[in-house]
Design a protein around this motif. Sequence first.
Motif, PDB file in Angstrom:
ATOM      1  N   ARG A  72      23.630  22.305  32.992  1.00  0.00           N
ATOM      2  CA  ARG A  72      23.369  23.362  33.969  1.00  0.00           C
ATOM      3  C   ARG A  72      24.688  23.828  34.596  1.00  0.00           C
ATOM      4  N   TYR A  73      25.545  22.856  34.881  1.00  0.00           N
ATOM      5  CA  TYR A  73      26.849  23.172  35.465  1.00  0.00           C
ATOM      6  C   TYR A  73      27.663  24.043  34.510  1.00  0.00           C
ATOM      7  N   GLU A  74      27.668  23.663  33.238  1.00  0.00           N
ATOM      8  CA  GLU A  74      28.449  24.446  32.272  1.00  0.00           C
ATOM      9  C   GLU A  74      27.928  25.884  32.207  1.00  0.00           C
ATOM     10  N   ASP A  75      26.598  26.022  32.184  1.00  0.00           N
ATOM     11  CA  ASP A  75      26.013  27.373  32.158  1.00  0.00           C
ATOM     12  C   ASP A  75      26.480  28.189  33.349  1.00  0.00           C
ATOM     13  N   VAL A  77      29.136  27.765  35.245  1.00  0.00           N
ATOM     14  CA  VAL A  77      30.567  28.083  35.180  1.00  0.00           C
ATOM     15  C   VAL A  77      30.779  29.271  34.248  1.00  0.00           C
ATOM     16  N   THR A  78      30.100  29.223  33.095  1.00  0.00           N
ATOM     17  CA  THR A  78      30.255  30.295  32.117  1.00  0.00           C
ATOM     18  C   THR A  78      29.785  31.628  32.704  1.00  0.00           C
ATOM     19  N   LYS A  79      28.638  31.582  33.395  1.00  0.00           N
ATOM     20  CA  LYS A  79      28.107  32.813  34.005  1.00  0.00           C
ATOM     21  C   LYS A  79      29.076  33.398  35.014  1.00  0.00           C
ATOM     22  N   ALA A  80      29.804  32.487  35.703  1.00  0.00           N
ATOM     23  CA  ALA A  80      30.756  32.967  36.712  1.00  0.00           C
ATOM     24  C   ALA A  80      32.069  33.424  36.080  1.00  0.00           C
ATOM     25  N   GLY A  81      32.132  33.342  34.741  1.00  0.00           N
ATOM     26  CA  GLY A  81      33.332  33.839  34.067  1.00  0.00           C
ATOM     27  C   GLY A  81      34.357  32.765  33.751  1.00  0.00           C
ATOM     28  N   GLY A  82      34.009  31.502  34.004  1.00  0.00           N
ATOM     29  CA  GLY A  82      34.934  30.408  33.692  1.00  0.00           C
ATOM     30  C   GLY A  82      34.617  29.771  32.356  1.00  0.00           C
ATOM     31  N   GLN A  83      35.406  28.757  32.027  1.00  0.00           N
ATOM     32  CA  GLN A  83      35.201  28.090  30.748  1.00  0.00           C
ATOM     33  C   GLN A  83      35.283  26.584  30.931  1.00  0.00           C
ATOM     34  N   VAL A  84      34.297  25.881  30.344  1.00  0.00           N
ATOM     35  CA  VAL A  84      34.283  24.416  30.432  1.00  0.00           C
ATOM     36  C   VAL A  84      34.807  23.826  29.125  1.00  0.00           C
ATOM     37  N   HIS A  85      35.711  22.860  29.245  1.00  0.00           N
ATOM     38  CA  HIS A  85      36.247  22.157  28.068  1.00  0.00           C
ATOM     39  C   HIS A  85      35.810  20.704  28.166  1.00  0.00           C
ATOM     40  N   TRP A  86      35.055  20.242  27.209  1.00  0.00           N
ATOM     41  CA  TRP A  86      34.583  18.852  27.236  1.00  0.00           C
ATOM     42  C   TRP A  86      35.641  17.956  26.614  1.00  0.00           C
ATOM     43  N   ALA A  87      35.980  16.887  27.316  1.00  0.00           N
ATOM     44  CA  ALA A  87      36.993  15.965  26.799  1.00  0.00           C
ATOM     45  C   ALA A  87      36.420  14.559  26.778  1.00  0.00           C
ATOM     46  N   ARG A  88      36.323  14.003  25.565  1.00  0.00           N
ATOM     47  CA  ARG A  88      35.785  12.648  25.458  1.00  0.00           C
ATOM     48  C   ARG A  88      36.796  11.606  25.924  1.00  0.00           C
ATOM     49  N   THR A  89      38.061  11.892  25.662  1.00  0.00           N
ATOM     50  CA  THR A  89      39.103  10.908  25.954  1.00  0.00           C
ATOM     51  C   THR A  89      40.212  11.545  26.779  1.00  0.00           C
TER      52      THR A  89
END
Lengths: 477, 261
Positions: A72-75, A77-89
Amino acid sequence: MTAHPTSPRFKDNARKALDDAQLQKALGNVRQNFIERRAAVAAKLPEFEALRDSARDIKNHTLENLDLYLERYEDAVTKAGGQVHWARTAAEAREAIVGICKRVGAKTVTKGKSMISEEIALNDAIEAAGMQAVETDLGEYIIQPRHEAPSHIIAPAVHLNATQVESDFRKHHTHLDPNRDLSQPTQLLTEARTILREKFLAADVGITGANFLIAETGTSIIVTNEGNGDLTQTLPKIHIVIASIEKVVPTLEDASQILRVLARSATGQEMSVYTTFSTGPRRPGDVDGPEEYHVVLLDNGRSAMLGTEFQEMLRCIRCGACMNHCPVYHAVGGHAYGWVYPGPMGAVLTPTLIGVDKGGHLPNASTFCGRCESVCPVRIPLPKLMRHWREREFERHLTPATVRSGLGFWAFFAKRPALYRLATGLAMRGLARLGKAKGRFTSLPFASGWTDHRDFPAPQGKTFQQQWKARRNGRSA
Amino acid sequence: MPEKSATRRPRVGLFVTCLVDLMRPSVGFAAVKLLEDAGCIVDVPSQTCCGQPAFNSGDRANARAIAEKTIAAFERFDYVVAPSGSCAGQIRKHYPELFQGDPNLAPRAAKLADKTYELVSFLVDVMGVTGVEATFSGDVTYHDSCSGLRELGVKSQPRMLLSSVEGLKLVEMKENEVCCGFGGTFAVKYGDISDSIVSKKTENVSDSGAHTLLAGDLGCLMNMAGKLQREGKTVEVRHVAEVLAGMTDTPPIGAPAEAAE
């Protein structure tokens, strides 16, 4: 800096810290100021204990549904024009951040205070890529040229005094008049501020941490006292938020609720001076703000804690109250813990992140006095979690052989009451005879760990159980 | 005095604790006196240790084995009382955790936990004792041992009873709720750190000006007494039960017999 933990050498680190008179003096401030301020501000708020329950419940609910809220958070952020980068490590997080910085041709990168950035050793990665990383939190700014890790999660330079800072400033600020007056702490502050102002204006990328990520709005929140975080995130063209996954909470109301216990527990303030919300990049019509807004979401072993006995640790909101109240932290300070996170929260978290084989000392170096748990704003049972690490160490035979065999020897008798009474009866009578004249021992070959530092009292003689039996027999006869 | 004849006198199993059993039996006899004066029938079943050293070292198997013996030995009593917040806390707070999910032992551990108390808080909170008949001359200071304080809420009870001791004046030291650095095996495993913590404690003790230091846990008392003596300080150290029972003819902890008057 942070890449190579010295946690396996905890005992040596501790010895050095105990012998460091300057450090001991600095730790005296932690022991007093933080504790008194927290107690005062908590006492003023009748609902403080209820708020701690509520903060715990919000975090528990979020952790039970973490996947949902992260998506939900990623959605949002994206809607607000930002970008989420998932980092496992940590490596993936560094790559993502350095990648953005390189893409925009950054030369100067300013940073707000972030423990996650320490965890992933971000400064080293930025510098290795040929860019300058500038810490803008005063404490972090002070320790950066010393190549030291923060010794406290909210007061990174708490181990230093003003004289040390002055001498560092003279060493590093060579463009300034060598005869300038820096005798007052405010003069040090002004000097740092002046230099940082130029850096804020020159920065191409600003990196901040996050105290909260809001799932419903895609907002990140930072709490600071210096305003450096605001300048870090609003002035450059690019704003990167680096945060770990457990920072997410469902709603703004949830964050507001937890904010009421955060500063009170941390510094004893009702609220920190700045509580800054950022949602996405600059919108059309906005007068300021970054052109790009990125969030690097770090896992680094956290999702593996879900569903285990360590899940409760993920409630932690990084206030530092546990270390402020910890007698072991007061004795040795943060650097002795040997990695990023010190004190009780570090004693639980560090073995998760660097392995219990390396961080194993930390959960053992606790008296289990329970003061940390008694002040934790989200009621993490820190001693219990440390004990769970000891259990894992015991299972994996990582507990030192001497401890193991001593424990085994003692347990053998403790499980056999008749044998126990016989053995202890004889042993105590012998010890009592030996120690009778002085009433105590100044050295005991089998207990030098004790008698190196303090006397050991001589037992009175016959054990209680022997005497009780004799008394009862006497009565019935 | 509380009305004793109206109700059946409770049967109390004294969990004497291994340290009191071995090191300082006089504390056990003081506990017996206090309990009997409060109207209890006291018995001492065969016992060893609560198992806390194993539990806190991560050795669950031995902790369970020892706890199981304790449960079997004590479950027939109305109450289990220990002259220690730490050992009472182990039974009250940690036995249920130790047997969580065990269909046989979990209910028995829970039952035992519910009726287990630290001595002084039992006297005040359960038996309704409001004062004792004892005399002790001089200034004393009281250290709040961690488990008693934070796991069991032992704070006001010892102070209330001490205030009834004739001739005794309680002077509070600074940081009386701060750990003394004992922590069981911690004191030996991390001796340097433990030493630093107990040194702060002994400083607070001497700064209080009290002639006698009291607490409710023998482990902490041995640690503080040992440090005070190593530092050459003359503060005398006793378990609070000894003073409350008026049984102070034995030498203080770590003192030779000659020093006693």
